[in-house]
Design a protein around this motif. Structure first.
Motif, PDB file in Angstrom:
ATOM      1  N   LEU A 108       0.813  -1.203   0.000  1.00  0.00           N
ATOM      2  CA  LEU A 108       0.000   0.000   0.000  1.00  0.00           C
ATOM      3  C   LEU A 108       0.851   1.258   0.000  1.00  0.00           C
ATOM      4  N   ALA A 109       2.120   1.127   0.286  1.00  0.00           N
ATOM      5  CA  ALA A 109       3.037   2.267   0.296  1.00  0.00           C
ATOM      6  C   ALA A 109       4.405   1.777  -0.146  1.00  0.00           C
ATOM      7  N   GLY A 110       5.204   2.707  -0.641  1.00  0.00           N
ATOM      8  CA  GLY A 110       6.570   2.394  -1.044  1.00  0.00           C
ATOM      9  C   GLY A 110       7.558   3.266  -0.305  1.00  0.00           C
ATOM     10  N   ASP A 111       8.823   3.091  -0.614  1.00  0.00           N
ATOM     11  CA  ASP A 111       9.860   3.867   0.071  1.00  0.00           C
ATOM     12  C   ASP A 111       9.697   5.365  -0.153  1.00  0.00           C
ATOM     13  N   GLN A 112       9.076   5.731  -1.284  1.00  0.00           N
ATOM     14  CA  GLN A 112       8.974   7.146  -1.623  1.00  0.00           C
ATOM     15  C   GLN A 112       7.578   7.714  -1.380  1.00  0.00           C
ATOM     16  N   THR A 113       6.692   6.937  -0.750  1.00  0.00           N
ATOM     17  CA  THR A 113       5.354   7.459  -0.464  1.00  0.00           C
ATOM     18  C   THR A 113       5.447   8.666   0.455  1.00  0.00           C
ATOM     19  N   SER A 114       4.745   9.719   0.111  1.00  0.00           N
ATOM     20  CA  SER A 114       4.863  10.972   0.862  1.00  0.00           C
ATOM     21  C   SER A 114       4.243  10.847   2.247  1.00  0.00           C
ATOM     22  N   PRO A 115       4.760  11.611   3.227  1.00  0.00           N
ATOM     23  CA  PRO A 115       4.167  11.598   4.578  1.00  0.00           C
ATOM     24  C   PRO A 115       2.695  11.993   4.571  1.00  0.00           C
ATOM     25  N   ALA A 116       2.303  12.890   3.666  1.00  0.00           N
ATOM     26  CA  ALA A 116       0.894  13.315   3.621  1.00  0.00           C
ATOM     27  C   ALA A 116      -0.008  12.155   3.204  1.00  0.00           C
ATOM     28  N   THR A 117       0.443  11.361   2.244  1.00  0.00           N
ATOM     29  CA  THR A 117      -0.346  10.196   1.820  1.00  0.00           C
ATOM     30  C   THR A 117      -0.454   9.186   2.947  1.00  0.00           C
ATOM     31  N   LEU A 118       0.665   8.955   3.640  1.00  0.00           N
ATOM     32  CA  LEU A 118       0.635   8.008   4.759  1.00  0.00           C
ATOM     33  C   LEU A 118      -0.281   8.502   5.877  1.00  0.00           C
ATOM     34  N   GLU A 119      -0.259   9.792   6.112  1.00  0.00           N
ATOM     35  CA  GLU A 119      -1.085  10.347   7.187  1.00  0.00           C
ATOM     36  C   GLU A 119      -2.564  10.111   6.913  1.00  0.00           C
ATOM     37  N   ARG A 120      -2.964  10.226   5.624  1.00  0.00           N
ATOM     38  CA  ARG A 120      -4.364   9.971   5.279  1.00  0.00           C
ATOM     39  C   ARG A 120      -4.686   8.481   5.268  1.00  0.00           C
ATOM     40  N   LEU A 121      -3.674   7.646   5.003  1.00  0.00           N
ATOM     41  CA  LEU A 121      -3.904   6.214   4.863  1.00  0.00           C
ATOM     42  C   LEU A 121      -3.991   5.496   6.211  1.00  0.00           C
ATOM     43  N   LEU A 122      -3.204   5.963   7.210  1.00  0.00           N
ATOM     44  CA  LEU A 122      -3.121   5.239   8.488  1.00  0.00           C
ATOM     45  C   LEU A 122      -4.469   5.037   9.176  1.00  0.00           C
ATOM     46  N   PRO A 123      -5.344   6.045   9.250  1.00  0.00           N
ATOM     47  CA  PRO A 123      -6.639   5.792   9.904  1.00  0.00           C
ATOM     48  C   PRO A 123      -7.453   4.703   9.207  1.00  0.00           C
ATOM     49  N   THR A 124      -7.333   4.642   7.894  1.00  0.00           N
ATOM     50  CA  THR A 124      -8.067   3.619   7.155  1.00  0.00           C
ATOM     51  C   THR A 124      -7.549   2.229   7.485  1.00  0.00           C
ATOM     52  N   ILE A 125      -6.214   2.079   7.533  1.00  0.00           N
ATOM     53  CA  ILE A 125      -5.629   0.774   7.863  1.00  0.00           C
ATOM     54  C   ILE A 125      -5.988   0.378   9.289  1.00  0.00           C
ATOM     55  N   ARG A 126      -5.895   1.341  10.206  1.00  0.00           N
ATOM     56  CA  ARG A 126      -6.216   1.049  11.611  1.00  0.00           C
ATOM     57  C   ARG A 126      -7.682   0.612  11.742  1.00  0.00           C
ATOM     58  N   ASN A 127      -8.573   1.338  11.090  1.00  0.00           N
ATOM     59  CA  ASN A 127      -9.993   0.973  11.147  1.00  0.00           C
ATOM     60  C   ASN A 127     -10.239  -0.390  10.514  1.00  0.00           C
ATOM     61  N   ASP A 128      -9.488  -0.702   9.460  1.00  0.00           N
ATOM     62  CA  ASP A 128      -9.655  -1.999   8.810  1.00  0.00           C
ATOM     63  C   ASP A 128      -9.252  -3.132   9.750  1.00  0.00           C
ATOM     64  N   MET A 129      -8.187  -2.929  10.523  1.00  0.00           N
ATOM     65  CA  MET A 129      -7.763  -3.955  11.479  1.00  0.00           C
ATOM     66  C   MET A 129      -8.787  -4.115  12.604  1.00  0.00           C
ATOM     67  N   HIS A 130      -9.332  -3.004  13.062  1.00  0.00           N
ATOM     68  CA  HIS A 130     -10.384  -3.089  14.083  1.00  0.00           C
ATOM     69  C   HIS A 130     -11.613  -3.806  13.528  1.00  0.00           C
ATOM     70  N   TYR A 131     -11.903  -3.549  12.258  1.00  0.00           N
ATOM     71  CA  TYR A 131     -13.056  -4.192  11.623  1.00  0.00           C
ATOM     72  C   TYR A 131     -12.863  -5.708  11.565  1.00  0.00           C
ATOM     73  N   GLU A 132     -11.655  -6.169  11.232  1.00  0.00           N
ATOM     74  CA  GLU A 132     -11.386  -7.603  11.204  1.00  0.00           C
ATOM     75  C   GLU A 132     -11.563  -8.222  12.586  1.00  0.00           C
ATOM     76  N   THR A 133     -11.090  -7.523  13.603  1.00  0.00           N
ATOM     77  CA  THR A 133     -11.246  -8.026  14.980  1.00  0.00           C
ATOM     78  C   THR A 133     -12.709  -8.096  15.378  1.00  0.00           C
ATOM     79  N   ASP A 134     -13.467  -7.070  15.016  1.00  0.00           N
ATOM     80  CA  ASP A 134     -14.897  -7.060  15.348  1.00  0.00           C
ATOM     81  C   ASP A 134     -15.616  -8.229  14.671  1.00  0.00           C
ATOM     82  N   ARG A 135     -15.228  -8.539  13.461  1.00  0.00           N
ATOM     83  CA  ARG A 135     -15.879  -9.655  12.759  1.00  0.00           C
ATOM     84  C   ARG A 135     -15.596 -10.978  13.468  1.00  0.00           C
ATOM     85  N   ILE A 136     -14.383 -11.138  13.979  1.00  0.00           N
ATOM     86  CA  ILE A 136     -14.043 -12.361  14.715  1.00  0.00           C
ATOM     87  C   ILE A 136     -14.930 -12.477  15.957  1.00  0.00           C
ATOM     88  N   ARG A 137     -15.066 -11.381  16.682  1.00  0.00           N
ATOM     89  CA  ARG A 137     -15.835 -11.415  17.928  1.00  0.00           C
ATOM     90  C   ARG A 137     -17.334 -11.545  17.666  1.00  0.00           C
TER      91      ARG A 137
END
Length: 525
Positions: free
Chosen positions: A450-479
């Motif tokens: 989803l990111a490379g060595d040259q991915t800008s900090p601004a792109t990562l900043e927008r992407l991190l909440p989505t990844i975090r929410n996706d991981m929480h979503y997977e956990t919620d589905r398990i429970r």
């Protein structure tokens, strides 16, 4: 230094065409415009009158009425190319564009890139062997004659097609050509363009053939370039960044895609939304800038696939009868350790092996190189393991001569976990709950593309909440799945609390479980 002649096929928005032409020519390049003859004449006159005195602009003659899937698109391109060759003798490269394309690099970068890569850039895959065509007719595009437009005259198009099939009116493909297929957006060197124009004049048989093929803009230039140019001088890719949805429609880019577009290893992007005025303005200014450093991360396609896949998780097919009827065995226990941080689960498994005699296997459905015994080939690929998961697990029980087996799975493998939990055997699940720092999420984004060595900090900043929410979503589905034998240990819980759940999961004494819970650096990254 490379000099680029852009071949622009367009049919609307004369103001945008004028702006694009001025942008390109102000930077020192050329443009040859074909404006669809089906469009209003007043719009073409506006373009011609505004740009007519610009020496770096020329117009295709004659203008063609273009229709999707028709030869007219190729003929319009050839007319624009011929006009560019005559008008711009200093042009070294010819780059195909549409009115929806915008530069995502500077002119300086584009010329340097082409100087460094003495190749023709065009997608060209074997028409018959590749899977480039996903749906619809394939061979029939070539072996039958198509003189009607499928979109304008659908009933007549298929009536003609079916009549030719019924009467056996197949035709031969020119014997010396190996038909290729690919994107219509190419960048070719001047020598290659001149060879193609010479070929069109010399080979009237080939021209007759392609005039009645269906969607020839995906095969004509692609085939001729492979036929005329040595293979080692062709790079089988386009320099225009474009993506398609699951439904075969082009993905449209908007204002918030600026940083992502600049990070792709391409020179232009298609398609830019007409409403994305801020994006078009920024990209327009970019082309003429100098000394701009680009951080190439190239994560656009994987990022799009990830983001559009969220919320659409499901099973595409029902289970096969031999899987639904088979069982691991009523007397057996399968213990599944579910953890997103694979290194944490592996660390726990290593200590479980030391504490118990239960065989423990790491992420066998996620990592192809997970150590497994030879089970007759069923273990060789992840696809085979997943497809024959119950058979694989039965063979592992038999191989280790045990009725208890531990495996690790990613929370994303909910369908596999549910399948095993529905078996007549006993399935125990231990979820290992971890904390996710920003640094870990950034590393995760890099690991899965989803990111490379040259991915800008601004792109990562927008992407991190989505990844975090996706991981929480997977956990919620398990429970939310409501598994019967479910335990959970947590990074934030005490060793004593985690020991109770480990003891229940492994059916071991509390002292052994407490020893496992106190594993040094268990949750460390």
């Amino acid at each position: 230094m490379a000099k680029i002649a852009y071949i622009l096929l367009c049919h609307k928005d004369p103001d945008a065409i004028v702006t694009q032409a001025r942008r390109i020519t102000d930077a020192g390049d050329y443009i040859s415009i074909h404006f669809d003859a089906s469009a209003p004449l007043e719009a073409f006159r506006q373009i011609r009158d505004t740009l007519g005195d610009n020496p770096n602009v020329t117009f295709a003659r004659p203008r063609i009425r273009c229709g999707w899937g028709e030869w007219s698109l190729v003929q319009a391109t050839l007319n624009a190319v011929a006009a560019a060759v005559d008008a711009f003798p200093r042009a070294t490269h010819f780059y195909m564009l549409s009115g929806d394309c915008m530069p995502i690099k500077t002119a300086e970068y584009a010329r340097r890139f082409l100087d460094d890569h003495d190749s023709d850039f065009i997608e060209s895959f074997d028409f018959f062997e590749s899977d480039w065509i996903k749906t619809g007719i394939k061979e029939e595009r070539l072996i039958y004659r198509h003189v009607l437009n499928e979109r304008k005259h659908k009933a007549l198009f298929y009536a003609s097609f079916n009549l030719q099939k019924k009467l056996g009116l197949k035709r031969a493909i020119p014997a010396d050509l190996q038909i290729q297929i690919g994107s219509q957006w190419w960048c070719l060197r001047r020598r290659t363009i001149e060879w193609i124009l010479d070929f069109t004049r010399a080979r009237r048989d080939v021209m007759r053939f392609f005039r009645t093929t269906w969607i020839p803009d995906e095969t004509f230039f692609q085939t001729l370039v492979r036929h005329l140019v040595p293979e080692n001088e062709i790079e089988c890719r386009t320099l225009t960044f474009l993506m398609f949805s699951d439904y075969g429609m082009p993905v449209t880019f908007y204002n918030d895609h600026y940083d992502m577009l600049l990070g792709q290893d391409f020179l232009f992007a298609r398609k830019i939304s007409p409403e994305a005025s801020e994006l078009k303005s920024r990209l327009g200014r970019l082309y003429s800038e100098e000394d701009v450093a680009f951080r190439i991360s190239n994560e656009g396609r994987s990022l799009y696939k990830f983001l559009t896949g969220r919320g659409r998780i499901g099973r595409r097919f029902g289970m096969r009868f031999w899987e639904t009827e088979s069982s691991l065995g009523r007397e057996r226990e399968l213990m599944i350790v579910v953890c997103k941080k694979w290194h944490v689960a592996k660390r726990l498994l290593a200590h479980i092996r030391q504490t118990t005699n239960v065989p423990a296997i790491e992420y066998l459905f996620n990592e192809a190189d997970t150590p497994l015994p030879d089970l007759g080939g069923i273990q060789t690929t992840l696809e085979k393991r997943t497809r024959h998961r119950r058979a694989l697990m039965r063979m592992l029980f038999d191989y280790y001569e045990t009725d208890r087996l531990i495996v690790c799975m990613d929370p994303a493998n909910l369908d596999l976990i549910q399948d095993f939990a529905s078996d007549r055997s006993v399935t125990r699940i231990l979820e290992v709950e971890c904390l996710f720092s920003d640094d870990y999420l950034i590393g995760h984004a890099h690991r899965i593309g989803l990111a490379g060595d040259q991915t800008s900090p601004a792109t990562l900043e927008r992407l991190l909440p989505t990844i975090r929410n996706d991981m929480h979503y997977e956990t919620d589905r398990i429970r939310d799945a409501g598994f019967g034998h479910y335990e959970r240990i947590s990074e934030t819980a005490s060793a004593e609390e985690n020991a109770d759940h480990l003891a229940a999961f492994l059916n071991i004494g509390r002292d052994q479980a407490l020893s496992l819970a106190r594993t040094e650096y268990l949750f460390a990254d």
